[in-house]
Design a protein around this motif. Structure first.
Motif, short mmCIF file in Angstrom:
data_model
loop_
_atom_site.label_atom_id
_atom_site.label_comp_id
_atom_site.label_asym_id
_atom_site.label_seq_id
_atom_site.Cartn_x
_atom_site.Cartn_y
_atom_site.Cartn_z
N PHE A 112 1.31 -0.86 0.14
CA PHE A 112 0.03 0.11 -0.03
C PHE A 112 0.69 1.13 0.00
CE2 PHE A 112 -3.28 -2.51 1.83
CZ PHE A 112 -3.97 -2.80 1.02
N TYR B 123 -1.20 5.09 2.84
CA TYR B 123 -2.92 5.04 2.96
C TYR B 123 -3.58 3.47 3.02
CZ TYR B 123 -2.28 9.55 2.88
OH TYR B 123 -1.71 11.61 3.05
N SER B 124 -3.77 3.28 3.60
CA SER B 124 -4.43 1.46 3.85
C SER B 124 -3.90 0.53 4.87
CB SER B 124 -5.58 1.05 2.43
OG SER B 124 -6.68 2.43 1.95
N GLU B 125 -2.89 1.50 4.50
CA GLU B 125 -2.26 0.14 5.15
C GLU B 125 -2.60 -0.32 6.94
OE1 GLU B 125 -1.51 3.18 5.82
OE2 GLU B 125 0.87 3.14 5.42
N LEU C 149 -3.69 8.79 -4.26
CA LEU C 149 -3.32 7.84 -3.32
C LEU C 149 -4.00 6.78 -2.85
CD1 LEU C 149 -0.66 5.90 -3.19
CD2 LEU C 149 0.16 7.09 -2.34
N ASN D 113 -5.75 3.53 -3.34
CA ASN D 113 -6.08 2.18 -2.14
C ASN D 113 -7.15 1.50 -1.36
OD1 ASN D 113 -2.98 2.00 -2.40
ND2 ASN D 113 -2.55 2.94 -0.97
N ARG E 60 -8.17 -0.80 -3.78
CA ARG E 60 -7.50 -2.25 -3.95
C ARG E 60 -7.48 -2.12 -3.00
NH1 ARG E 60 -2.79 2.03 -5.66
NH2 ARG E 60 -2.82 1.50 -8.21
N PRO F 186 1.34 1.27 -6.34
CA PRO F 186 1.96 2.23 -5.69
C PRO F 186 3.40 2.89 -4.81
CG PRO F 186 0.53 2.01 -3.84
CD PRO F 186 0.86 0.32 -5.26
#
Length: 316
Positions: free
Chosen positions: A205, A208-210, A249, A253, A256, A306
């Motif tokens: 990632f 962000y989103s991690e 981004l 994400n 994703r 990304p």
């Protein structure tokens, strides 16, 4: 940097910080660690993502006992966290901090008490910004109806209704301790058991989103995220909401992550809802949404991994 608690405690917290051009933020962060972790054993590990400023030098001056991991490249937030924990000493919990966080006295002692509650793997505090205003940090699991609610009602209004908002915006819900699907990742305390079962953070990632992915995978494994207003910290916050590259981004994400958890069919509906949201905001002249909408309809942007070639991280 490390500290021995004043009283006997079985807790040792691995404090991990990822820096990227963070030199100006580090003095206040490091100064807040001692009071914030008072009575707790702890050690500091900093992973630096090839800062162009003197972030590494600042850590070594201000916290000479800290472990510094020089990544050699802008590897992303998740990669920095994983590298820092890998180099940290033994721990009973991991405290992930952004460089722009300031702990209040006793914050982590309180979070550790919350972390000991049955079923809890992640504990998060109440956060305020630099002007002492509440930050809406609690989140619900991403969903198509929640994106549509955001698009039609706006994030703050939609967030008052669980079915229509991902961000929890009803301020009454921040008055008491409660479970949340996930929380923003600037100040997160993770039990060693949860870390050992769920880690590493997903480095694909980049940024962000991690934290969303980690908290949801922790929940899948039986480790809840618990919010408590009894612990408090200050988060100065970055600029994802105003930077077109960072907002894009963040948006990509989300697609994703949703696709990985829900599959292609569900992800198509989620993508369409995000496109509607960003296109409607782009029509109002919002530059971040203009870039995000273009990226959402670009097969190349949707396919590419990304990384620093697609976005520059904020200079925190």
């Amino acid at each position: 940097m490390d500290s021995t608690p004043d009283t006997a405690t079985p807790e040792t917290v691995a404090v991990v910080v990822v820096t990227y051009n963070s030199e100006r933020l580090l003095p206040d962060l490091i100064a807040s660690l001692g009071p914030g972790l008072a009575g707790v054993g702890w050690h500091l590990t900093v992973a630096d993502n090839a800062s162009a400023d003197d972030s590494v030098g600042a850590v070594r001056r201000l916290a000479p006992d800290a472990t510094v991991v020089e990544m050699g490249r802008n590897a992303g937030y998740a990669a920095g966290i994983n590298a820092a924990v890998a180099k940290a000493g033994p721990f009973s919990a991991v405290l992930v901090l952004n460089p722009d966080v300031r702990l209040t006295p006793g914050c982590i002692t309180t979070l550790l008490e919350v972390l000991r509650k049955d079923g809890t793997g992640i504990a998060v505090p109440l956060l305020v910004d630099g002007d002492d205003r509440l930050i809406h940090t609690m989140r619900r699991e991403p969903g198509t109806f929640r994106v549509l609610g955001d698009a039609l009602l706006g994030a703050v209004r939609a967030g008052r209704y669980p079915a229509f908002g991902e961000m929890v915006t009803d301020e009454r819900l921040y008055a008491d301790e409660r479970l949340t699907d996930w929380a923003e990742g600037s100040t997160v305390l993770i039990s060693a058991e949860c870390w050992n079962r769920v880690a590493p953070w997903d480095e694909s990632f980049f940024l962000y989103s991690e934290e969303t992915d980690f908290a949801l995978r922790a929940r899948d494994a039986g480790f809840a995220t618990r919010f408590t207003p009894a612990a408090r910290a200050v988060h100065l916050e970055g600029d994802s909401k105003v930077s077109p590259g960072l907002w894009t981004l963040l948006t990509l994400n989300k697609v994703r992550l949703y696709g990985r958890r829900r599959g292609k069919v569900a992800a198509s509906a989620f993508w369409a809802a995000l496109l509607l949201r960003e296109a409607s905001r782009a029509a109002l002249g919002k530059e971040p949404s203009k870039m995000a909408a273009r990226a959402l309809v670009s097969p190349a942007r949707m396919r590419e991994a990304p990384g620093p070639h697609t976005v520059h991280r904020p200079k925190k």
